[in-house]
Design a protein around this motif. Structure first.
Motif, short mmCIF file in Angstrom:
data_model
loop_
_atom_site.label_atom_id
_atom_site.label_comp_id
_atom_site.label_asym_id
_atom_site.label_seq_id
_atom_site.Cartn_x
_atom_site.Cartn_y
_atom_site.Cartn_z
N ASN A 1 55.01 -88.88 -53.18
CA ASN A 1 55.48 -89.69 -51.95
C ASN A 1 54.76 -90.91 -51.73
O ASN A 1 55.52 -91.84 -50.90
N LYS A 2 53.71 -90.98 -51.73
CA LYS A 2 53.41 -92.04 -52.86
C LYS A 2 54.22 -93.25 -52.74
O LYS A 2 54.61 -94.51 -53.21
N LEU A 3 54.64 -93.49 -54.42
CA LEU A 3 54.98 -93.99 -55.45
C LEU A 3 56.70 -94.20 -54.91
O LEU A 3 57.06 -95.20 -54.80
N ARG A 4 57.52 -93.26 -53.76
CA ARG A 4 58.10 -93.90 -53.27
C ARG A 4 58.52 -94.33 -52.40
O ARG A 4 59.34 -95.35 -51.85
N MET A 5 57.19 -94.61 -51.84
CA MET A 5 57.07 -95.04 -50.13
C MET A 5 57.23 -96.18 -50.84
O MET A 5 57.49 -97.32 -50.13
N GLU A 6 56.51 -96.64 -51.99
CA GLU A 6 56.01 -98.66 -52.47
C GLU A 6 57.35 -98.79 -52.96
O GLU A 6 57.45 -99.85 -53.18
N MET A 7 57.49 -97.84 -53.90
CA MET A 7 59.45 -97.91 -54.03
C MET A 7 60.29 -98.89 -52.70
O MET A 7 61.06 -99.78 -53.00
N ASP A 8 60.36 -98.00 -51.83
CA ASP A 8 61.42 -97.92 -50.77
C ASP A 8 60.75 -99.24 -49.98
O ASP A 8 61.69 -100.49 -49.68
N ALA A 9 59.91 -99.85 -50.24
CA ALA A 9 59.32 -101.04 -49.44
C ALA A 9 59.55 -102.49 -49.82
O ALA A 9 59.36 -103.07 -49.27
N ALA A 10 59.66 -101.90 -52.16
CA ALA A 10 60.01 -103.52 -52.32
C ALA A 10 61.45 -102.66 -53.29
O ALA A 10 61.77 -102.64 -54.40
N GLN A 11 62.35 -102.65 -52.38
CA GLN A 11 63.57 -102.72 -53.02
C GLN A 11 64.17 -103.10 -53.71
O GLN A 11 64.95 -103.07 -54.42
N GLY A 12 63.73 -104.57 -53.26
CA GLY A 12 64.23 -105.89 -53.95
C GLY A 12 63.73 -106.09 -55.12
O GLY A 12 64.41 -106.56 -55.96
N ALA B 1 45.52 -92.89 -56.09
CA ALA B 1 44.22 -93.26 -55.35
C ALA B 1 45.10 -94.32 -54.28
O ALA B 1 45.71 -95.56 -54.46
N ALA B 2 44.07 -94.54 -53.27
CA ALA B 2 44.68 -95.64 -52.01
C ALA B 2 44.38 -96.93 -52.94
O ALA B 2 45.06 -98.32 -52.29
N ASP B 3 43.62 -97.62 -53.44
CA ASP B 3 43.47 -99.12 -54.26
C ASP B 3 44.24 -98.71 -54.37
O ASP B 3 44.11 -99.94 -55.63
N LYS B 4 45.06 -97.65 -55.46
CA LYS B 4 46.36 -97.86 -56.47
C LYS B 4 47.04 -98.88 -55.81
O LYS B 4 47.98 -97.80 -55.46
N SER B 5 48.26 -99.83 -56.69
CA SER B 5 49.33 -99.55 -56.24
C SER B 5 50.38 -100.46 -57.60
O SER B 5 50.13 -100.42 -58.38
N ILE B 6 51.47 -100.06 -57.28
CA ILE B 6 52.88 -100.24 -58.41
C ILE B 6 52.71 -101.90 -58.58
O ILE B 6 52.80 -102.52 -59.72
N VAL B 7 52.82 -102.44 -57.67
CA VAL B 7 53.12 -103.62 -56.98
C VAL B 7 51.64 -104.48 -58.33
O VAL B 7 51.30 -104.82 -59.46
N LYS B 8 50.49 -103.61 -57.72
CA LYS B 8 48.68 -104.22 -58.75
C LYS B 8 49.25 -104.19 -60.38
O LYS B 8 48.68 -104.48 -61.15
#
Length: 122
Positions: free
Chosen positions: A5-16, A43-50
């Motif tokens: 869910n976390k990965l999908r939310m990050e992807m949805d937030a950055a669809q462009g 992990a809360a401090d990790k993200s696809i963008v980072k």
């Protein structure tokens, strides 16, 4: 699953952002293949963008003449390392290329029916 869910939310937030989509798809495929890595991926401090920033930093170390590149495997390895995952990266299943084994290649022999001479065109 929380990590999915976390990965999908990050992807949805950055669809462009195509890069976020590619890395997100890779991580989802990795999670499906290795569910034991879910804790690191959520992990809360990790993200696809980072993780893309980590790839950028690694590419800068290899730059030559102002150009920096990573192969797919190198880039995916950096992403996994960023998330604290010690694993060999594999290309996402949706992007794998299948090559026929050499013994299945059919040899084509020239036929004698096609016989053209330059004089035929003059």
């Amino acid at each position: 699953m929380k990590a999915l869910n976390k990965l999908r939310m990050e992807m949805d937030a950055a669809q462009g952002n195509a890069y976020v989509q590619v890395i997100g798809k890779f991580l989802i495929d990795h999670l499906e293949a290795t569910p034991s890595h879910a804790e690191q991926l959520c992990a809360a401090d990790k993200s696809i963008v980072k993780s893309l920033d980590a790839m950028k930093a690694e590419a800068k170390k290899k730059q030559s003449g102002g150009v920096a590149m990573l192969t797919d495997a190198e880039g995916f390895a950096v992403v996994l390392k960023y998330y604290g995952i010690d694993a060999d990266p594999t290309m996402p299943l949706s992007q794998k290329v299948t090559v026929a084994p050499a013994d299945t290649v059919t040899q084509v022999s020239p036929t004698s029916e096609f016989d053209v001479k330059l004089d035929d065109f003059l």
